[in-house]
Scaffold this motif. Sequence first.
Motif, short mmCIF file in Angstrom:
data_model
loop_
_atom_site.label_atom_id
_atom_site.label_comp_id
_atom_site.label_asym_id
_atom_site.label_seq_id
_atom_site.Cartn_x
_atom_site.Cartn_y
_atom_site.Cartn_z
N ASN A 183 0.83 -1.21 0.00
CA ASN A 183 0.00 0.00 0.00
C ASN A 183 0.86 1.26 0.00
N LYS A 184 2.11 1.10 0.43
CA LYS A 184 3.02 2.25 0.48
C LYS A 184 3.86 2.38 -0.79
N ILE A 185 4.45 1.28 -1.26
CA ILE A 185 5.35 1.37 -2.41
C ILE A 185 4.80 0.71 -3.67
N GLY A 186 3.67 0.01 -3.55
CA GLY A 186 3.07 -0.64 -4.70
C GLY A 186 3.27 -2.15 -4.70
N LYS A 187 2.31 -2.87 -5.26
CA LYS A 187 2.37 -4.34 -5.29
C LYS A 187 3.53 -4.85 -6.14
N LYS A 188 3.73 -4.21 -7.28
CA LYS A 188 4.77 -4.68 -8.20
C LYS A 188 6.16 -4.59 -7.57
N LYS A 189 6.49 -3.45 -6.98
CA LYS A 189 7.80 -3.28 -6.35
C LYS A 189 7.98 -4.22 -5.17
N THR A 190 6.92 -4.41 -4.39
CA THR A 190 6.99 -5.33 -3.25
C THR A 190 7.25 -6.74 -3.72
N TYR A 191 6.54 -7.16 -4.76
CA TYR A 191 6.68 -8.51 -5.31
C TYR A 191 8.11 -8.73 -5.83
N MET A 192 8.60 -7.81 -6.64
CA MET A 192 9.92 -7.97 -7.25
C MET A 192 11.02 -7.99 -6.19
N GLY A 193 10.91 -7.10 -5.20
CA GLY A 193 11.92 -7.07 -4.14
C GLY A 193 11.98 -8.37 -3.37
N ALA A 194 10.81 -8.93 -3.04
CA ALA A 194 10.75 -10.19 -2.28
C ALA A 194 11.37 -11.34 -3.07
N MET A 195 11.09 -11.41 -4.37
CA MET A 195 11.60 -12.51 -5.18
C MET A 195 13.11 -12.40 -5.43
N VAL A 196 13.62 -11.18 -5.55
CA VAL A 196 15.06 -11.00 -5.73
C VAL A 196 15.80 -11.46 -4.47
N ILE A 197 15.31 -11.07 -3.31
CA ILE A 197 15.93 -11.49 -2.05
C ILE A 197 15.87 -13.01 -1.90
N ALA A 198 14.71 -13.61 -2.23
CA ALA A 198 14.57 -15.06 -2.14
C ALA A 198 15.55 -15.78 -3.05
N THR A 199 15.81 -15.22 -4.21
CA THR A 199 16.77 -15.82 -5.15
C THR A 199 18.16 -15.88 -4.54
N VAL A 200 18.62 -14.76 -4.01
CA VAL A 200 19.97 -14.68 -3.42
C VAL A 200 20.10 -15.64 -2.24
N LEU A 201 19.12 -15.64 -1.35
CA LEU A 201 19.17 -16.50 -0.16
C LEU A 201 19.14 -17.98 -0.54
N SER A 202 18.35 -18.33 -1.55
CA SER A 202 18.26 -19.73 -1.99
C SER A 202 19.60 -20.23 -2.52
N ILE A 203 20.28 -19.39 -3.28
CA ILE A 203 21.59 -19.80 -3.83
C ILE A 203 22.60 -20.01 -2.70
N ILE A 204 22.61 -19.13 -1.71
CA ILE A 204 23.53 -19.27 -0.57
C ILE A 204 23.25 -20.56 0.19
N PHE A 205 21.96 -20.98 0.23
CA PHE A 205 21.53 -22.16 1.00
C PHE A 205 22.30 -23.42 0.60
N TYR A 206 22.76 -23.50 -0.64
CA TYR A 206 23.43 -24.70 -1.13
C TYR A 206 24.67 -25.06 -0.32
N TRP A 207 25.38 -24.06 0.18
CA TRP A 207 26.66 -24.32 0.84
C TRP A 207 26.54 -24.67 2.33
N PHE A 208 25.34 -24.83 2.84
CA PHE A 208 25.20 -25.21 4.24
C PHE A 208 25.47 -26.70 4.41
N LEU A 255 17.78 -25.01 -7.74
CA LEU A 255 16.60 -25.33 -8.54
C LEU A 255 15.41 -24.39 -8.25
N PRO A 256 15.06 -24.14 -6.98
CA PRO A 256 13.96 -23.18 -6.74
C PRO A 256 14.32 -21.76 -7.15
N ALA A 257 15.61 -21.42 -7.13
CA ALA A 257 16.02 -20.07 -7.53
C ALA A 257 15.68 -19.79 -8.99
#
Length: 434
Positions: free
Chosen positions: A271-296, A394-396
């Motif tokens: 409601n503050k920054i818009g649905k599109k920006k919120t969606y894109m930001g969340a998915m970009v962060i999820a991508t980075v975190l998922s890739i890092i997850f492999y090395w645990f 794979l999920p990334a």
Amino acid sequence: MIFYTDVFGISAAAVGTMFLVTRIWDAFFDPVVGVIADRTNSRWGKFRPYLLWLAIPFALIGILMFFTPSFNETGKIIYAYITYSLMMMVYSAINVPYASLLGVMSPEPKDRNVLSTFRMTFAYIGSFLALLLFMPLVNTFCHGNNDITVQQHGWTLAVVCIAIVCALLFFGCFSLTRERVKPIKKEKTRLSDDLKDLLHNHPWWILLGSGIAALIFNSIRDGATVYYFKYFVDDSQVSVWGFPLVLSGIYLALGQISNIIGVVAAAPISNKIGKKKTYMGAMVIATVLSIIFYWFDKNDIILIFVFQVLISICAGSIFPLLWSMYADCADYSELKTGNRATGLIFSSSSMSQKIGWAVGTAITGWLLAFFGFKANAVQSADTINGIRMFLSFLPAVGTVLSVVFIAFYPLSEKKMGEITKQLKAKRAEKGIEA
């Protein structure tokens, strides 16, 4: 998937193919349900009656799906195809009208953001309870006996408990909701016109692609989690406040709690920054975190759980946004064509879920077989490495594709404000109350 491979006794490759075939077919059944719901007229409305009529069939077929008759493998596969197909069809028949309620409970986009937040919050609470309590329920019914026949019986009884709760909650939803948004055009439209309007709805195509990609991300991560803990981490039972739980159950339940945080945060942020920006930001962060997850490593339990929280917050935030954007697509279509096919549009969201889950689980089953997975056996190093990729690289791929699609979404908050204002004016001209 783990029920079919480790409890019912079907090969991973066969399960993967079954998921693809049955869910792809069922995905295209969703628009049929949407069309029928749009043309339903009853004293309870268009969509609410399906919650009343199908609650008990939904529960009964769910139980049949987890029943384990003593067939040979071919018989088991046939039984799985039939019961899983029936389950997905009755799921469509009740879920499409249920989802469509979001488009007719309020005409205001911001109200829909809030309603969608409530919906997804309680959906994740339901998932949290099921994931946390399911295996303890199974273990309770099995009385500590690991015999496969006893385990099968325990799974069936655990599902009976969940099915009863589901039916009661559907009845509650029917009783406590109302349909308020009435279409501008009261006369019935031809199905061909509805389909033509849908196919020319460009924002709908974008959301369809983005939704499929997001569900591929979720289905691969969730579908492989129990394998990850059972064969890589060691899914041992632990006691939490005297209650016996397994690590995979805690991990998945923690993911649901984190999803709720994401869902709750989605409305105020969007409601503050818009649905599109919120969606894109969340998915970009999820991508980075998922890739890092492999090395645990398997001993990095704290990091595994922390990243599950962070990734799940991102994943949880996008789904209320998607549902709200589908409601916006219905408004966009109505203004453009004069025709409001809410059920058909919302059925496409359910369709994208089915296709996403179909592709994601099929990939999981096929790649498990490709990596040499053998149920209830010690896995090779290559198999373990493949299982680790299911929660990382794979999920990334799904999150990246989702970002690419949503980047082209055109219905900004400013645009929707104009659409809402024009629709209100048209309803006022015709004396229709929203």
